[in-house]
Design a protein around this motif. Structure first.
Motif, PDB file in Angstrom:
ATOM      1  N   ASP A 182       5.911  23.732  14.719  1.00 37.56           N
ATOM      2  CA  ASP A 182       5.932  23.575  13.091  1.00 37.56           C
ATOM      3  C   ASP A 182       5.709  24.978  12.429  1.00 37.56           C
ATOM      4  O   ASP A 182       5.631  25.106  11.278  1.00 37.56           O
ATOM      5  N   THR A 183       5.780  26.197  13.355  1.00 39.04           N
ATOM      6  CA  THR A 183       5.890  27.520  12.870  1.00 39.04           C
ATOM      7  C   THR A 183       7.157  27.589  11.880  1.00 39.04           C
ATOM      8  O   THR A 183       8.211  27.299  12.295  1.00 39.04           O
ATOM      9  N   ASP A 184       6.686  28.346  10.590  1.00 38.59           N
ATOM     10  CA  ASP A 184       7.648  28.419   9.627  1.00 38.59           C
ATOM     11  C   ASP A 184       8.629  29.600  10.381  1.00 38.59           C
ATOM     12  O   ASP A 184       8.193  30.449  11.007  1.00 38.59           O
ATOM     13  N   ILE A 185      10.113  29.322   9.900  1.00 41.38           N
ATOM     14  CA  ILE A 185      11.099  30.010  10.540  1.00 41.38           C
ATOM     15  C   ILE A 185      10.867  31.671  10.282  1.00 41.38           C
ATOM     16  O   ILE A 185      11.083  32.410  11.147  1.00 41.38           O
ATOM     17  N   GLN A 224       7.985  33.266  10.251  1.00 39.67           N
ATOM     18  CA  GLN A 224       7.173  33.766  11.202  1.00 39.67           C
ATOM     19  C   GLN A 224       7.653  33.793  12.315  1.00 39.67           C
ATOM     20  O   GLN A 224       7.252  34.561  13.294  1.00 39.67           O
ATOM     21  N   VAL A 225       8.523  32.745  12.917  1.00 38.38           N
ATOM     22  CA  VAL A 225       9.115  32.881  14.032  1.00 38.38           C
ATOM     23  C   VAL A 225       9.934  34.042  14.095  1.00 38.38           C
ATOM     24  O   VAL A 225      10.038  34.974  15.169  1.00 38.38           O
ATOM     25  N   THR A 275      11.578  25.234  10.426  1.00 36.10           N
ATOM     26  CA  THR A 275      10.727  25.591  11.526  1.00 36.10           C
ATOM     27  C   THR A 275      11.209  25.698  12.961  1.00 36.10           C
ATOM     28  O   THR A 275      12.247  25.553  12.987  1.00 36.10           O
ATOM     29  N   ALA A 276      10.488  26.279  13.962  1.00 36.12           N
ATOM     30  CA  ALA A 276      11.027  26.433  15.305  1.00 36.12           C
ATOM     31  C   ALA A 276      11.486  25.261  15.957  1.00 36.12           C
ATOM     32  O   ALA A 276      12.470  25.518  16.411  1.00 36.12           O
ATOM     33  N   LYS A 277      11.213  24.032  15.737  1.00 36.03           N
ATOM     34  CA  LYS A 277      11.691  23.035  16.257  1.00 36.03           C
ATOM     35  C   LYS A 277      13.087  22.574  15.849  1.00 36.03           C
ATOM     36  O   LYS A 277      13.766  21.966  16.484  1.00 36.03           O
ATOM     37  N   ASP A 278      13.456  23.225  14.613  1.00 36.49           N
ATOM     38  CA  ASP A 278      14.707  22.871  14.060  1.00 36.49           C
ATOM     39  C   ASP A 278      15.936  23.690  14.661  1.00 36.49           C
ATOM     40  O   ASP A 278      16.897  23.150  14.572  1.00 36.49           O
TER      41      ASP A 278
END
Length: 321
Positions: free
Chosen positions: A216-219, A221-222, A265-268
Motif C-alpha cells: 500500500d505504499t504510495d507510488i 514513495q516507491v 500504490t506499489a501493488k498496482d
C-alpha cells in the motif's frame, strides 16, 4: 601480403608440431608414471623440482601448479643445488629432475649427489637411456621427435611436453587427494578466480542498501525508495514475505500507461513472483540466474526472509564477470 601468409604458415606449422608431440605422449603414460604418482602421493614430504635452462622455467610452473592443487612443492635450480641449495631437500621429500637430454653437465654432477640421500628421484626426460634416465627411480617419458624451431635447437616442443607431463602429474595427485573446489578456493583467495570460488551472495547483498515497501505504499514513495537505495529496484513486502518487486522499468511503464499517478500504490504496478536467490548461494550462481532471466538485479532471501538485492553492477565490480 606474402609476408602475412608466410607468418601464418610458420605459426600453424609450429602449433601442428607441438600438437602432434602432445598426442604422442599419450601412449607413453604407463605403469611407471602411475608408480611415480603413487610415490609422491604416499610421501610425507614435499616435491622438490629441479632443472637447468628452459627446463628450470618449466619446473617453476609445475611447482606452482602442484602448490595450488594441494601438493607442497619447491623449486631448486640445478646449478644452485651444488652450491648449497641441496640443503633444501629434507629426508622425506621426493625429487623431480627435468632435462630433455638427461646428459647436461649440471645434471651429471647433481644426480649422484641426489642419489646419496634417501630421496626417491623422478626424471622427466626425452631420453630414457640418458644418464638421468638410468639413475632415476622412475622415468616419465617426455620424448619429442623434434623441436618446433626450424633449426631443431630452441627448446619449444620439448618444454611443452615437460609441462604437459607435469600437469598430468598434478591432476592425478589432485584426484587422489580428493581436492575439491572449496579446497582450491583456500589456495586462490585473491583475484576473480578466488572470488568465483568463495564469494557468496550474502557477501554482496550486505554491502548494498535494502530497498523495501509495502503493497500500500504510495507510488511517489516507491519512486523515492528506488531512487535513494540506488539499485533500480525495491522489494514489496507483506508481513515479512516478498510478494512482488517494482523496478525502474515498472516505473517507466507506469508513466507511459497513466496520465495521473495520484492514488497508485506499489501493488498496482509491481511484478509478482519475483526472481530470487538464497543468501548462501555462490555469487557466480547469482550471475548465472541474472543472465538466464535477462534481468539486472535479483532479490536475496535468507531462510525465506528478504535479505537484500544483488545487482549486475556488483558482480562486475567484484570481477565475477
Amino acid at each position: 601480403m606474402s609476408n602475412l601468409h608466410s607468418i601464418i604458415s610458420v605459426a600453424k606449422q609450429a602449433i601442428e608440431i607441438e600438437y602432434k608431440a602432445i598426442q604422442n605422449l599419450i601412449p607413453l603414460v604407463d605403469e611407471e608414471f602411475a608408480n611415480a604418482v603413487n610415490c609422491i602421493y604416499q610421501s610425507k614430504g614435499r616435491v622438490i623440482i629441479t632443472g637447468i635452462g628452459k627446463s628450470a622455467i618449466i619446473a617453476n610452473k609445475i611447482v606452482a601448479t602442484l602448490n595450488s592443487t594441494g601438493t607442497p612443492a619447491i623449486f631448486m635450480h640445478a646449478a644452485d643445488a651444488i652450491h648449497g641449495d641441496l640443503g633444501t631437500i629434507q629426508e622425506e621429500d621426493v625429487v623431480i629432475c627435468i632435462s630433455k637430454s638427461g646428459n647436461t653437465p649440471e645434471i651429471k654432477v647433481l644426480v649422484p649427489l641426489l642419489k646419496n640421500g634417501p630421496n626417491k628421484l623422478i626424471a622427466i626426460t626425452s631420453n630414457k637411456e640418458s644418464f638421468l634416465g638410468q639413475q632415476a627411480d622412475y622415468v616419465l617419458n617426455a620424448y619429442v621427435e623434434k623441436e618446433a624451431c626450424p633449426n631443431n635447437l630452441a627448446p619449444t616442443t620439448s618444454t611443452t611436453a615437460q609441462l604437459v607431463i607435469g600437469d598430468a602429474l598434478a591432476i592425478c595427485l589432485l584426484e587422489l587427494k580428493g581436492f575439491s573446489s572449496s579446497d582450491f578456493a583456500k589456495y586462490h583467495p585473491g583475484g576473480a578466480l578466488g572470488k568465483k570460488l568463495y564469494l557468496r551472495v550474502s557477501d554482496i547483498a550486505a554491502t548494498n542498501q535494502k530497498p523495501s515497501v509495502t503493497p500500500d505504499t504510495d507510488i511517489k514513495q516507491v519512486i523515492i525508495e528506488i531512487s535513494e537505495k540506488m539499485l533500480g529496484v525495491t522489494a514489496v513486502i507483506d508481513q515479512g514475505e516478498i510478494i512482488g518487486i517494482v523496478t525502474d522499468g515498472d516505473i517507466r511503464r507506469m508513466l507511459n500507461k497513466y496520465d495521473n499517478i495520484n492514488g497508485l500504490t506499489a501493488k498496482d504496478i509491481m511484478s509478482v513472483n519475483p526472481k530470487w536467490i538464497e543468501a548462501d548461494a555462490m555469487a557466480v550462481d547469482a550471475l548465472d540466474r541474472i543472465e538466464s532471466y535477462g534481468i539486472s538485479q535479483i532479490l536475496v532471501k535468507d531462510n525465506d526472509q528478504y535479505a537484500g538485492v544483488v545487482h549486475l553492477h556488483n558482480l562486475i565490480k567484484e570481477g565475477i564477470i
